[in-house]
Design an enzyme around this catalytic site. Structure first.
Site, mmCIF file in Angstrom:
data_model
loop_
_atom_site.group_PDB
_atom_site.id
_atom_site.type_symbol
_atom_site.label_atom_id
_atom_site.label_comp_id
_atom_site.label_asym_id
_atom_site.label_seq_id
_atom_site.Cartn_x
_atom_site.Cartn_y
_atom_site.Cartn_z
ATOM 1 N N ASP A 36 0.819 -1.213 0.000
ATOM 2 C CA ASP A 36 0.000 0.000 0.000
ATOM 3 C C ASP A 36 0.855 1.267 0.000
ATOM 4 O O ASP A 36 0.326 2.371 0.010
ATOM 5 C CB ASP A 36 -0.907 0.031 1.238
ATOM 6 C CG ASP A 36 -2.138 -0.853 1.076
ATOM 7 O OD1 ASP A 36 -2.308 -1.409 -0.023
ATOM 8 O OD2 ASP A 36 -2.905 -1.009 2.046
ATOM 9 N N ASP A 294 -9.948 25.762 -40.566
ATOM 10 C CA ASP A 294 -9.468 24.534 -39.921
ATOM 11 C C ASP A 294 -10.507 23.981 -38.958
ATOM 12 O O ASP A 294 -10.796 22.783 -38.943
ATOM 13 C CB ASP A 294 -8.170 24.807 -39.166
ATOM 14 C CG ASP A 294 -6.982 24.965 -40.105
ATOM 15 O OD1 ASP A 294 -6.965 24.266 -41.136
ATOM 16 O OD2 ASP A 294 -6.100 25.780 -39.818
ATOM 17 N N GLY A 429 -5.292 11.996 -36.191
ATOM 18 C CA GLY A 429 -6.062 10.821 -36.589
ATOM 19 C C GLY A 429 -6.205 10.755 -38.092
ATOM 20 O O GLY A 429 -6.042 9.704 -38.705
ATOM 21 N N MET A 430 -6.491 11.905 -38.755
ATOM 22 C CA MET A 430 -6.659 11.905 -40.204
ATOM 23 C C MET A 430 -5.343 11.608 -40.922
ATOM 24 O O MET A 430 -5.324 10.944 -41.949
ATOM 25 C CB MET A 430 -7.220 13.252 -40.655
ATOM 26 C CG MET A 430 -8.695 13.438 -40.289
ATOM 27 S SD MET A 430 -9.434 14.873 -41.027
ATOM 28 C CE MET A 430 -8.782 16.149 -39.964
#
Length: 508
Positions: A36, A294, A429-430
């Site tokens: 812990d 954009d 991503g594109m």
């Protein structure tokens, strides 16, 4: 029974230790078994601290179990008092050591006889609250302790500061971009002509807490940490508080207008409208960017948002209201505060999800196939499996979310950082999709796109080869649609014929 392999919020003792180690010259004693005591490593690594984390583990082992913990705990408190000379020592059990149900208040009283420092037990129910709730409760407890101590000694100030002033409550160690946010909030207050009376808990001395009532108002930028303290100060000293998170152009302006209202009600005469207009037009690039080509290219694109209440609610509003992005669903893991979250985001998204089940959140993302995800590091991992870009907006976080450079999310500079995060999440991503289309990733093998590991379908060699020919940016969708088609018809193997039939069924 379900095994949780990820947790969005840690156990209660982590919240207590975050507060204790945020204050200056406060030491925490953690009554815990081995296993812990990972907080020291986590904080030292993520915060890149130069100094040792002021937390000591009083280990529960078989010897302690045989004769009881009191002697060892008291010895550890008095030893650290002599070695470190702290102003305050906070004793906290963990979920595991709480099972022993020992009288830790008695341990604290015993140690207080010998220790020069103040000694306090963190009054937190480790079975019922998580890290965020425990942090909020511990901060409130420490503030009340020192306010009451000053009152008993007759040292509690009775007057306000001459000029408008503020306490910024909630900035703590291991918080998401908290240090940068705090710097930006200080700058914002200076621009508004407001003196910062105190910042708690990060970097504050407990001896300064008696001066909290001198401020004109309290600013609580994070829903998760500071509200209990603000409620206490309001009840005890009639101190108003502002709990609007200044994240995004609209909410930052709303926060400033609320501050204007609060201080004018106490005798000031300020008008911040010109300041808001200048900051919106010339300092924040986000307002300009939202009207640029954009950003217009992002209009209508699908996104999902998930995180703590503060950041998930703010990001949902920014995406939908300021950037025209379609938020398919927004969610939070702060189930204890679900009503507030629903009230904040319902009009800005199609669906609200309240869950702390990482697997369920992953499946919800896979179900809607968004163009981008805005979530925690867990959702970033989900996005990697689904080939969906993810911008990280909230804890849980990795070391990459503790940047050395200046990256606030709050205030007008924060609007620029958020706009960059949103835009880069979509464009990256594109770019990856373009690489897929033009052969950059032709050798990539098909991987499982679902999040749940309960698929009972197999693909034969011909079907697998055909699936590999599908461009990467739609491959996951084709795979999931085909598998859904097969399951609906009770098929256990996917062949070329099944693929073509599934294609016809969806009209592709």
């Amino acid at each position: 029974m379900k095994l949780a392999y990820w947790m969005y919020a840690g156990p209660a003792h982590i919240g207590t230790l975050r507060i204790a180690s945020s204050f200056k010259n406060v030491h925490a004693i953690m009554h815990a078994p081995l296993g812990d005591d990972y907080f020291n490593v986590m904080r030292s690594m993520l915060e890149r601290e130069r100094n040792f984390t002021p937390v000591t583990a009083s280990i529960v082992d078989r010897n302690v179990l045989a004769r009881g913990s009191q002697e060892k705990v008291v010895d550890n408190i008095t030893r650290k008092d002599a070695e470190e000379h702290p102003d305050l020592i906070v004793l906290t059990p963990t979920c595991t050591s709480s099972i022993l149900q020992e009288d830790l208040n008695n341990f604290v009283e015993r140690a207080s006889i010998e220790a020069k420092a103040d000694v306090m037990l963190a009054d937190v129910n480790h079975y019922r609250v998580n890290e965020l709730q425990a942090a909020d409760r511990t901060l409130d407890q420490i503030v009340q302790y020192y306010i009451n101590k000053a009152r008993r000694k007759g040292e509690l100030p009775t007057s306000k500061t001459e000029k408008p002033s503020v306490n910024i409550i909630g900035s703590s160690t291991l918080g998401f971009h908290n240090q940068h946010d705090c710097t930006e909030l200080k700058r914002l207050m200076a621009d508004l002509g407001i003196t910062v009376n105190a910042v708690i808990p990060e970097g504050a001395s407990v001896h300064e807490l008696k001066n909290l009532p001198r401020a004109w108002f309290n600013l609580v930028p994070y829903r998760e940490l500071g509200l209990m303290t603000a409620h206490y100060l309001e009840k005890e000293f009639r101190m108003p508080y502002v709990d609007i998170t200044p994240m995004g152009v609209v909410e930052t302006a709303r926060c400033i207008r609320k501050i204007q209202q609060v201080i004018n009600a106490q005798g000031a005469d300020v008008d911040y409208e010109e300041f808001i207009e200048n900051q919106t037009l010339y300092v924040s690039q986000a307002a300009w960017f939202s009207r640029s080509i954009d950003c217009q290219n992002l209009t209508g694109k699908k996104a999902v948002v998930f995180g703590d209440n503060t950041h998930a609610a703010a990001m949902t509003k920014i995406l939908a209201r300021e950037m025209g992005i379609h938020v398919v669903w927004a969610g939070t893991y702060c189930k204890y505060d679900a009503d507030w979250f629903r009230e904040q985001v319902s009009e800005y998204c199609d669906e609200v999800i309240i869950s702390d089940d990482n697997g369920a959140i992953g499946d919800a993302i896979a179900r809607v196939e968004p163009s981008a995800i805005f979530g925690t590091q867990m959702e970033r991992h989900v996005g990697k499996r689904l080939n969906i870009p993810c911008g990280v907006i909230a804890a849980p976080i990795h070391i990459q979310n503790f940047p050395i450079g200046y990256k606030p999310f709050l205030g007008y500079e924060g609007t620029n950082q958020v706009a960059d995060l949103v835009y880069n999440s979509f464009t990256l991503g594109m770019e990856d999709h373009l690489l897929e289309i033009f052969g950059g990733h032709d050798t990539k093998e098909v991987i499982t796109k679902g999040i749940s590991a309960d698929s009972d379908l197999s693909w034969n060699k011909e079907a697998q080869a055909e699936l590999n020919k599908v461009p990467g940016f739609v491959r996951g969708k084709v795979k999931r649609n085909t598998e859904k088609f097969a399951r609906d018809r009770g098929l256990s193997e996917i062949t070329l014929e099944v693929m073509y039939a599934a294609k016809e069924a969806v009209g592709a």
